[in-house]
Structure formats: C-alpha cells, structure tokens
Scaffold this motif. Structure first.
Motif, short mmCIF file in Angstrom:
data_model
loop_
_atom_site.label_atom_id
_atom_site.label_comp_id
_atom_site.label_asym_id
_atom_site.label_seq_id
_atom_site.Cartn_x
_atom_site.Cartn_y
_atom_site.Cartn_z
N PRO A 41 14.26 -4.06 -2.46
CA PRO A 41 13.38 -4.02 -0.93
C PRO A 41 13.51 -2.95 -0.43
O PRO A 41 14.70 -2.52 0.10
N HIS A 42 12.72 -2.42 0.12
CA HIS A 42 12.76 -1.43 1.08
C HIS A 42 11.76 -1.75 2.41
O HIS A 42 11.68 -0.94 3.26
N ALA A 95 -1.59 -10.41 -2.64
CA ALA A 95 -2.26 -8.92 -2.97
C ALA A 95 -2.14 -8.03 -1.65
O ALA A 95 -2.29 -8.63 -0.63
N GLY A 96 -1.94 -6.72 -1.91
CA GLY A 96 -1.99 -5.81 -1.03
C GLY A 96 -1.10 -4.78 -1.14
O GLY A 96 -0.75 -4.88 -2.20
N LEU A 101 1.80 1.76 -2.35
CA LEU A 101 2.55 0.91 -3.65
C LEU A 101 2.21 -0.61 -3.13
O LEU A 101 2.09 -1.16 -2.25
N ASP A 102 2.10 -1.04 -4.47
CA ASP A 102 1.65 -2.66 -4.64
C ASP A 102 2.98 -3.45 -5.01
O ASP A 102 4.08 -2.92 -5.01
N ASP A 103 2.70 -4.61 -5.50
CA ASP A 103 3.64 -5.53 -5.78
C ASP A 103 4.64 -5.60 -4.45
O ASP A 103 5.87 -5.35 -4.63
N ILE A 104 4.21 -5.91 -3.35
CA ILE A 104 5.08 -5.78 -2.22
C ILE A 104 6.23 -7.02 -2.26
O ILE A 104 7.25 -6.93 -1.67
N ASN A 105 5.96 -8.17 -3.01
CA ASN A 105 6.89 -9.16 -3.10
C ASN A 105 8.07 -8.71 -3.68
O ASN A 105 9.25 -8.83 -3.62
N SER A 106 8.10 -7.68 -4.82
CA SER A 106 9.10 -6.88 -5.32
C SER A 106 9.90 -6.07 -4.68
O SER A 106 11.01 -5.70 -4.78
N HIS A 150 2.65 -8.77 7.82
CA HIS A 150 1.72 -9.12 6.71
C HIS A 150 0.53 -8.77 6.91
O HIS A 150 -0.12 -7.98 5.77
N SER A 151 -0.11 -8.42 8.08
CA SER A 151 -1.40 -8.13 8.13
C SER A 151 -1.39 -6.40 8.09
O SER A 151 -2.52 -6.06 7.86
#
Length: 242
Positions: A41-42, A95-96, A101-106, A150-151
């Motif tokens: 996480p960053h 999604a976002g 960079l995507d896959d913000i969950n990771s 989140h927004s």
C-alpha cells in the motif's frame, strides 16, 4: 452486534493487530485476500459508510454475500474496528485509478467513517482517525499526499467522504495535503488534474466535483481561475506516484 463471527484470516480476534490504540475492536471480515503482484500500500482511501449506523456498516463489511470490506471502521463515537490485516487486500475501493495506477485495493488501506455525508464528522471520530493515520503511514511509508478520498480515485462513481469532511484539519497535522494558490502557467484543468492524480478517463465535471468537494467545498460553476491556481500547487508540490 449479534453473535461473534468465527475468526478469519483477515484478522485474529482478541489480539491487537495493527492499529495504534489499545481500544481497537478486532472484528474479522472474510472479504479479503492477498495483495496482487506483490504490491504494497502507498495510499490510504477514506470513505463514508452512508448507512444507518456503525453496527449496520460493520455487519455489511463482514457479510460474505456483500463482497465488500475495509481495513478499519470508525464510529461517530470514536470506536475503532479492524476487519482486515493491513498486509491483506480489503475490498473497499472498487473500479478506479489514481496517478495512472489501477487495482487500488492492492495499493491501499481502506478506512470507513460512520457518516452519511450530510453532516460534519464527529469530533471523537476525527480524533480516532488522527491517532490511527500516523501509524499506518509510518508502517507503509505513505506520504501525506497518499491519503485520498474515495471520490478522488473514482470521481464518476463515488462522492465520499464528501464536502463535510475536514481535509484541512488533517493537513495541519501532516496527515494529508492542502494547497495554496500558485501560477498555473497556462496549464489547463485536465493536465493539472491528471498530474495530481485524478483519473483522466472520468468526465471533467466529475473530476471537478471531486476536487471541489475536497479543496473548495461549496464552490460551483465552470472551472475558475481559483480552481486552476489551487490545482497547480497540488500538481507541482504533490504529483501523483505512477
């Protein structure tokens, strides 16, 4: 809150896991998994729950059928729950993207705040957040600009934590960022927004709303010189990691 769930791999009931307060309540959620591709996480993504209360949010975040979770939940009274270990991938962002960079969950830690977005965030809740954030940031080497809404990363879909959240308060403590006006040097909104991190694929109106909800609550109308000057400072001093 009903019967205690069986402890899952996401957290272990009865021991202090990662939070920076002895009052953390460990309430494991099964809705988690390993971070993909060895990512760390960053980012820290702040949400509001938009539910009837913290207990209702906790139930949903730990319901296997809901397929959502977060690492932490903070109630309006300052109670703090940890549902997923910080080294695990919680399902909070969807999604976002941020900084290309995507896959913000990771790539992130998710914190849910018990609020529906229509009223100020309670003092005990903000105080608990201010205790929690420094430890997370230190453990994962997350810079203040990595604490986002989140927004910010999903402006077309999400509005949380919304214009009632006090970002300037966090910035005064070095837990987020706050801009001053700078010369945009002829750069237009889209270039500046992308440099700071906003996803360029989202409509400009959605990105403008997300930016204003965070940095100019209550502002409306088309892009203004003030928007550009504030965004120029953000893009110059805190360009998004990519």
């Amino acid at each position: 809150m009903g019967p205690e769930p069986v402890p899952q791999r996401g957290a272990v009931r009865g021991r202090r896991v990662s939070a920076d307060t002895s009052d953390v309540i460990v309430h494991p959620s099964p809705n988690c998994g390993p971070r993909r591709d060895g990512l760390r996480p960053h980012l820290i993504v702040l949400h509001y729950t938009a539910m009837s209360g913290a207990e209702a949010a906790l139930e949903r975040l730990c319901d296997p059928g809901a397929e959502v979770s977060a690492h932490y939940l903070i109630g309006g009274d300052g109670r703090l729950w940890q549902m997923v270990d910080e080294d695990r991938r919680a399902w909070h962002a969807g999604a976002g993207s941020w900084g290309g960079l995507d896959d913000i969950n990771s790539r992130s830690i998710g914190i849910e705040l018990d609020n529906d977005g229509t009223h100020p965030f309670a003092e005990p809740q903000m105080a608990a957040l201010e205790v929690l954030l420094p430890g997370i940031m230190a453990r994962w080497d997350i810079a203040p600009e990595g604490v986002i809404a989140h927004s910010d990363m999903a402006p077309e879909r999400k509005s949380d934590p919304g214009p009632r959240f006090d970002w300037q308060r966090l910035a005064r403590l070095g837990l987020s960022v706050w801009p001053r006006e700078a010369d945009p040097q002829g750069r237009e909104f889209d270039r500046l927004a992308r440099a700071f991190g906003y996803p360029p694929e989202a409509p400009q109106a959605a990105r403008l709303r997300a930016f204003r909800d965070r940095f100019r609550p209550g502002a409306d109308g088309p892009v203004s010189e003030t928007d550009l000057r504030l965004l120029a400072d953000l893009a110059t001093r805190w360009p998004a990691r990519s």
